[in-house]
Write an enzyme that holds these catalytic residues in place. Structure first.
Site: not given
Length: 262
Positions: A67, A69, A124, A227
């Site tokens: 993704s 994010s 993250k 995100s």
């Protein structure tokens, strides 16, 4: 699919065949008689699977970014390597830590099991450590009452969509990295989940304030307005940590991306 579990089961199966071939079948069959094909092939794969399992479980594991994010640090399609031992040695499959090494630091890019569904891996950036007071209000990040340094950069061009996003340089601990913060997206956090230690956070139309519980971490994506992270689904417990991402080893669309990153 839990690939670690599949690999472990393959390791056990080939190990059994290797033991049968080496210590039982060879002694009982007539000289010159080959082993059954399934025993021979299974036994021959055992050393290979053992090496792959050991490397993947304790040294380094590959992942693919699914993704956006973490744009602009990591792009969709980046293949990355994750250091499995830097945060401690963990038993494969069950992910239980048996040897402490280091703890995550602010600014680390961390892979972990998604707290709401541990069968999924998320990536993250570590923002808050245990005991930290985190504020993300009006799109400004503060840690323990101090604003995180941030400076403007050239706008970022999204190559797949051909539009620009405001880009800034942020400093978390000793790590400087780029983040994207959209001017026209409101600061409130939509669709907050009901997560453990939810009482540690206060939400307003301007953002969120949280105190990180012991044994947990607060993480955010570098693409701040695109995100789903600790603002939405809560804190990452230590037992969910997989490792620290540190290297891009391939990208089909851009070979220049190969290398380390912050």
């Amino acid at each position: 699919m839990n690939f670690a579990l599949v690999l472990f089961l393959l390791l056990v199966a080939t190990a059994i065949l290797w033991v049968i071939d080496r210590f039982y079948a060879k002694k009982r069959r007539a000289p010159g008689t080959p082993s059954p094909w399934w025993v021979e092939y299974g036994a021959s794969f055992f050393p290979v699977i053992l090496i792959v399992f050991g490397l993947r479980s304790f040294i380094v594991e590959p992942f693919k970014i699914p993704s956006g994010s973490m744009i602009p640090t990591l792009l969709v399609g980046d293949f990355i390597l994750v250091n499995k031992w830097t945060y401690g040695i963990r038993l494969p499959v069950i992910n239980k830590k048996i040897i402490d090494v280091n703890s995550p630091k602010r600014g680390d890019v961390m892979v972990f099991r998604y707290p709401a569904d541990p069968s999924m891996d998320y990536i993250k950036r570590v923002v808050g450590l245990p005991g930290d007071r985190i504020e993300y209000v009006d799109k400004r990040l503060r840690i323990n009452g101090e604003a995180v340094p941030i400076t403007g950069q050239d706008d970022y061009l999204h190559p797949d969509r051909l539009y620009y996003s405001p880009r800034f340089q942020e400093k978390l601990g000793a790590v400087e990295h780029s983040v994207l913060i959209e001017r026209d997206v409101p600061p409130l956090v939509p669709q907050v989940l009901d997560y453990p230690h939810r009482e540690n956070c206060t939400y307003t139309t301007s953002g969120v304030r949280c105190t990180v519980p012991e044994g947990h971490y607060f993480v955010m994506g570098d693409n701040r307005d695109a995100s789903s992270d600790s603002r939405v689904w809560g804190f990452v417990p230590d037992e969910n940590i997989v490792g620290r991402a540190f290297f891009i080893w391939f990208n089909f669309n851009d070979m220049k991306r190969i290398g380390g990153f912050h």
